[in-house]
Scaffold this motif. Structure first.
Motif, PDB file in Angstrom:
ATOM      1  N   SER A 191       0.823  -1.214   0.000  1.00  0.00           N
ATOM      2  CA  SER A 191       0.000   0.000   0.000  1.00  0.00           C
ATOM      3  C   SER A 191       0.848   1.252   0.000  1.00  0.00           C
ATOM      4  N   ASN A 192       2.168   1.101   0.252  1.00  0.00           N
ATOM      5  CA  ASN A 192       3.056   2.250   0.208  1.00  0.00           C
ATOM      6  C   ASN A 192       3.532   2.560  -1.191  1.00  0.00           C
ATOM      7  N   ALA A 193       3.160   1.719  -2.165  1.00  0.00           N
ATOM      8  CA  ALA A 193       3.696   1.889  -3.505  1.00  0.00           C
ATOM      9  C   ALA A 193       3.233   3.195  -4.121  1.00  0.00           C
ATOM     10  N   VAL A 194       4.165   3.895  -4.769  1.00  0.00           N
ATOM     11  CA  VAL A 194       3.835   5.073  -5.542  1.00  0.00           C
ATOM     12  C   VAL A 194       4.524   4.959  -6.881  1.00  0.00           C
ATOM     13  N   ALA A 195       3.958   5.595  -7.887  1.00  0.00           N
ATOM     14  CA  ALA A 195       4.550   5.524  -9.218  1.00  0.00           C
ATOM     15  C   ALA A 195       5.927   6.176  -9.216  1.00  0.00           C
ATOM     16  N   GLU A 196       6.892   5.523  -9.896  1.00  0.00           N
ATOM     17  CA  GLU A 196       8.226   6.105 -10.039  1.00  0.00           C
ATOM     18  C   GLU A 196       8.110   7.402 -10.830  1.00  0.00           C
ATOM     19  N   PRO A 197       8.577   8.530 -10.314  1.00  0.00           N
ATOM     20  CA  PRO A 197       8.449   9.788 -11.042  1.00  0.00           C
ATOM     21  C   PRO A 197       9.225   9.753 -12.353  1.00  0.00           C
ATOM     22  N   THR A 198       8.653  10.348 -13.363  1.00  0.00           N
ATOM     23  CA  THR A 198       9.324  10.495 -14.648  1.00  0.00           C
ATOM     24  C   THR A 198       9.176  11.941 -15.092  1.00  0.00           C
ATOM     25  N   GLY A 199       9.878  12.296 -16.143  1.00  0.00           N
ATOM     26  CA  GLY A 199       9.748  13.648 -16.665  1.00  0.00           C
ATOM     27  C   GLY A 199      10.957  14.499 -16.337  1.00  0.00           C
ATOM     28  N   PRO A 200      10.886  15.781 -16.666  1.00  0.00           N
ATOM     29  CA  PRO A 200      12.065  16.655 -16.574  1.00  0.00           C
ATOM     30  C   PRO A 200      12.587  16.851 -15.162  1.00  0.00           C
ATOM     31  N   ASP A 201      11.729  16.664 -14.146  1.00  0.00           N
ATOM     32  CA  ASP A 201      12.204  16.861 -12.782  1.00  0.00           C
ATOM     33  C   ASP A 201      12.082  15.584 -11.968  1.00  0.00           C
ATOM     34  N   ALA A 202      12.309  14.433 -12.630  1.00  0.00           N
ATOM     35  CA  ALA A 202      12.155  13.151 -11.946  1.00  0.00           C
ATOM     36  C   ALA A 202      13.113  13.018 -10.769  1.00  0.00           C
ATOM     37  N   GLN A 222      12.210  13.881  -3.172  1.00  0.00           N
ATOM     38  CA  GLN A 222      11.145  14.319  -2.271  1.00  0.00           C
ATOM     39  C   GLN A 222      10.311  13.163  -1.760  1.00  0.00           C
ATOM     40  N   ASN A 223      10.256  12.048  -2.476  1.00  0.00           N
ATOM     41  CA  ASN A 223       9.430  10.914  -2.067  1.00  0.00           C
ATOM     42  C   ASN A 223       9.877  10.442  -0.690  1.00  0.00           C
ATOM     43  N   ARG A 224       8.987  10.529   0.288  1.00  0.00           N
ATOM     44  CA  ARG A 224       9.365  10.252   1.667  1.00  0.00           C
ATOM     45  C   ARG A 224       8.564   9.084   2.228  1.00  0.00           C
ATOM     46  N   VAL A 225       9.242   8.073   2.739  1.00  0.00           N
ATOM     47  CA  VAL A 225       8.606   7.090   3.603  1.00  0.00           C
ATOM     48  C   VAL A 225       9.284   7.244   4.957  1.00  0.00           C
ATOM     49  N   VAL A 226       8.585   7.793   5.930  1.00  0.00           N
ATOM     50  CA  VAL A 226       9.225   8.107   7.200  1.00  0.00           C
ATOM     51  C   VAL A 226       9.495   6.841   7.981  1.00  0.00           C
ATOM     52  N   ALA A 227      10.420   6.940   8.933  1.00  0.00           N
ATOM     53  CA  ALA A 227      10.750   5.789   9.769  1.00  0.00           C
ATOM     54  C   ALA A 227       9.482   5.274  10.429  1.00  0.00           C
ATOM     55  N   GLY A 228       9.305   3.960  10.413  1.00  0.00           N
ATOM     56  CA  GLY A 228       8.099   3.366  10.976  1.00  0.00           C
ATOM     57  C   GLY A 228       7.087   2.998   9.913  1.00  0.00           C
ATOM     58  N   GLY A 229       7.375   3.274   8.635  1.00  0.00           N
ATOM     59  CA  GLY A 229       6.521   2.797   7.555  1.00  0.00           C
ATOM     60  C   GLY A 229       5.312   3.637   7.264  1.00  0.00           C
ATOM     61  N   GLY A 230       5.331   4.950   7.555  1.00  0.00           N
ATOM     62  CA  GLY A 230       4.191   5.799   7.249  1.00  0.00           C
ATOM     63  C   GLY A 230       3.910   5.871   5.760  1.00  0.00           C
ATOM     64  N   LYS A 231       2.649   6.002   5.407  1.00  0.00           N
ATOM     65  CA  LYS A 231       2.246   6.057   4.004  1.00  0.00           C
ATOM     66  C   LYS A 231       2.198   7.495   3.513  1.00  0.00           C
ATOM     67  N   LEU A 232       2.570   7.687   2.277  1.00  0.00           N
ATOM     68  CA  LEU A 232       2.427   9.000   1.668  1.00  0.00           C
ATOM     69  C   LEU A 232       0.960   9.399   1.644  1.00  0.00           C
ATOM     70  N   ALA A 233       0.692  10.673   1.865  1.00  0.00           N
ATOM     71  CA  ALA A 233      -0.662  11.199   1.732  1.00  0.00           C
ATOM     72  C   ALA A 233      -1.121  11.044   0.290  1.00  0.00           C
ATOM     73  N   ASP A 234      -2.431  10.943   0.099  1.00  0.00           N
ATOM     74  CA  ASP A 234      -2.968  10.757  -1.256  1.00  0.00           C
ATOM     75  C   ASP A 234      -2.496  11.851  -2.197  1.00  0.00           C
ATOM     76  N   GLN A 235      -2.461  13.084  -1.703  1.00  0.00           N
ATOM     77  CA  GLN A 235      -2.055  14.196  -2.572  1.00  0.00           C
ATOM     78  C   GLN A 235      -0.622  14.020  -3.061  1.00  0.00           C
ATOM     79  N   GLU A 236       0.242  13.449  -2.225  1.00  0.00           N
ATOM     80  CA  GLU A 236       1.617  13.184  -2.647  1.00  0.00           C
ATOM     81  C   GLU A 236       1.647  12.130  -3.746  1.00  0.00           C
ATOM     82  N   LYS A 237       0.789  11.129  -3.625  1.00  0.00           N
ATOM     83  CA  LYS A 237       0.709  10.097  -4.671  1.00  0.00           C
ATOM     84  C   LYS A 237       0.209  10.701  -5.985  1.00  0.00           C
TER      85      LYS A 237
END
Length: 590
Positions: free
Chosen positions: A35-46, A52-67
């Protein structure tokens, strides 16, 4: 990393630094179906997004807006926005978030349409831009605009089919809406009387403009952990509320004899977010005005590195500073800048000129001989397109051609000669607007509220209008007064820092689950040298009852103030919330 960090601060940094491994974590998560999976960023600022992609210590999930940002960067999705406009199609939640990067907010279910927020650095635009916006709002929106509490403009009631035509029309006028919403650096505010104010220490226009274009031309400064506000106060007559911003630059005079070049500098404040009951904190740092953009850039980049991308409620700069402590945070900023901050003791700073609570309304002398600005009172920030065109004509024919917006939801027309004051005033009044307002009306502020915002718990503009209509003829308030109504916890109208502040709430009625518009009422908030948050006086007032409760509170002030000149703020701070409530309850509503 320089600086001595204690074990707790090291753990904080190490947990956030786990984001450096996010590319591998994203690939592994995608393969495993995590459930922590997010798409690998692509494009000019990949590379930037991967950092910036952050998974904090303890396994927190990225907020939906970050995804959403990582699955498809908004600035890579313009064709998709155009396709939705061509089909007159409302956006689904991921795209509703993405289109805010273009300044478009789909505000259903309150209105089945977009709101568009602009970017206007220092709140200044030309008469022809203002008239052009009126034409766009009439053609593509609801035939009106709102002046906001960030000295900005919003156009509302835009059908999806007109969204692209509107934002491209805005660009045709030499303006833009890019980055005015979502996780970006918002409209840059500055002293509205910059360059014309007889008491200012510094003209803020060039500094606000430089930072504005710096943001627009560096894509790495978009997609922050959360929104970010910067303000420049040149010490003019009209307050900018810079201490409510993430970065506050306040012009100060540094005296000789303190080891730094004497003259006008910016005093730096960091971490303001008054909706969370915190003002920008002063840290003894002064900044050369020419270095303001460099300093802002460094602060924002530390925020990009360390901001929480898992919990939207804790994602603002304040919480990075709370986690590290101010001094450790400043060490990281200094590393980004490549040099130390300049620090001076408080006694090195000369007292700042005092702002005027009514400086945004009426006729005021400019520093230029024979010229004046006229502050136009707008009813809770609303101005019709016909009125906008009329104001643009007055600015063109009788002023210097500019329109200047303020954080007090109104506008100024500068450059009016002494000989043209009467003609300009008459022309403004002929538009159904005013250049005079009572102490109560001049400080009456309201956000959009439930009528046009999905977060609003109450129709703030309707209630604010009712408060003004009810209280003005009943209580002859004769000292400056601010009454701010905000619809939700985002506190766009900054209820905590006003003399009387009200935040929308759903108030239960009967024994069932039914609720009605209501408010919690606070008193004793202030800004600038009086900065503090208000204390709660009433909880769960029904909206229909609010005007009478405000009336009684104002009557309690008039009856119990220590002297005829005592302000409401001073009166409110002499009492606790319970005492204020008892004094108000003893008054009779008429």
């Amino acid at each position: 990393m320089s600086g001595d960090f204690n074990p707790e601060q090291k753990r904080y940094l190490e947990g956030l630094a786990a984001g450096l491994q996010i590319a591998k974590a994203a690939r592994d998560g995608a393969r495993s179906g995590s459930s922590n999976a997010v798409a690998e960023p692509t494009g000019p600022d990949a590379a930037h997004l991967r950092a910036q992609n952050r998974v904090v210590a303890g396994g927190g999930k990225l907020a939906d807006q970050e995804k959403f940002k990582r699955e498809l960067h908004p600035f890579d999705a313009y064709d998709r926005l155009k396709a939705q406009a061509a089909a007159d199609e409302a956006p689904k939640p991921p795209d509703n978030f993405r289109w805010r990067f273009f300044g478009l907010f789909y505000v259903a279910p309150n209105q089945t349409s977009y709101m568009c927020r602009l970017r206007i650095p220092n709140g200044i635009l030309t008469h022809w831009q203002f008239a052009g916006l009126a034409d766009l709002a009439a053609r593509y929106g609801g035939d009106y605009a709102h002046v906001t509490t960030r000295a900005n403009l919003q156009v509302r009631e835009i059908p999806p089919k007109h969204a692209v035509a509107l934002i491209e029309g805005i660009q045709d006028l030499g303006l833009c809406s890019r980055g005015s919403g979502a996780d970006n650096i918002r409209n840059v505010t500055g002293t509205p009387t910059a360059g014309i104010d007889p008491q200012e220490l510094l003209d803020t226009r060039s500094y606000a403009r430089e930072w504005h274009y710096h943001i627009l031309n560096d894509r790495s400064l978009t997609g922050l952990p959360r929104k970010f506000n910067v303000a420049f106060d040149g010490a003019g007559k009209i307050a900018v509320l810079e201490d409510t911003n993430d970065i506050a630059f306040a012009a100060v005079e540094v005296k000789d004899g303190f080891g730094v070049e004497p003259g006008v500098w910016f005093k730096l404040g960091i971490g303001g977010i008054t909706g969370h009951k915190d003002f920008a904190r002063e840290c003894g740092i002064v900044v050369k005005p020419a270095d303001a953009t460099k300093v802002s850039d460094a602060i924002v980049r530390v925020f990009i590195d360390l901001g929480d991308r898992t919990n939207r409620l804790k994602a603002r700069l304040k919480y990075v500073i709370d986690g590290l402590g101010m001094e450790k945070f400043l060490v990281l900023v200094e590393e980004k800048m490549g040099h130390a901050f300049t620090r001076v003791p408080a006694e090195a700073l000369a007292p700042r000129p005092v702002f005027e609570r009514m400086g945004h309304i009426g006729v005021h002398k400019q520093k230029q001989d024979g010229l004046n600005w006229i502050g136009v009172s707008l009813p809770l920030g609303k101005v019709s397109c016909e009125q906008m065109r009329g104001l643009a004509r007055i600015a063109r024919d009788l002023g210097d051609g500019e329109i200047r917006l303020t954080v007090w939801q109104n506008l100024l027309i500068p450059g009016i000669s002494d000989a043209n004051i009467m003609q300009a005033t008459a022309a403004i009044e002929a538009l159904g607007l005013a250049t005079k307002a009572s102490e109560l009306r001049a400080g009456l502020i309201a956000c959009t509220g439930r009528a046009g915002c999905k977060f609003g718990n109450a129709d703030t503009k309707r209630t604010a209008a009712a408060v003004g209509d009810w209280c003005e003829p009943r209580v002859p308030v004769d000292t400056p007064l601010n009454i701010h109504l905000t619809g939700c916890h985002h506190s766009c109208a900054q209820h905590y820092i006003s003399d009387i502040g009200m935040i929308g709430a759903r108030v239960s009625v009967g024994d069932g689950d039914d609720t009605v518009d209501g408010y919690h009422l606070f008193a004793g908030g202030g800004f600038g040298p009086d900065a503090d948050v208000g204390q709660e006086v009433y909880h769960d007032l029904k909206a229909e009852e609010a005007p009478a409760f405000v009336e009684r509170l104002l009557k309690a002030y008039m009856s119990n103030r220590a002297s005829p000149g005592e302000t409401f703020l001073s009166f409110a701070r002499r009492h606790d919330g319970e005492s204020l409530r008892k004094l108000a309850d003893a008054e009779v509503s008429t």
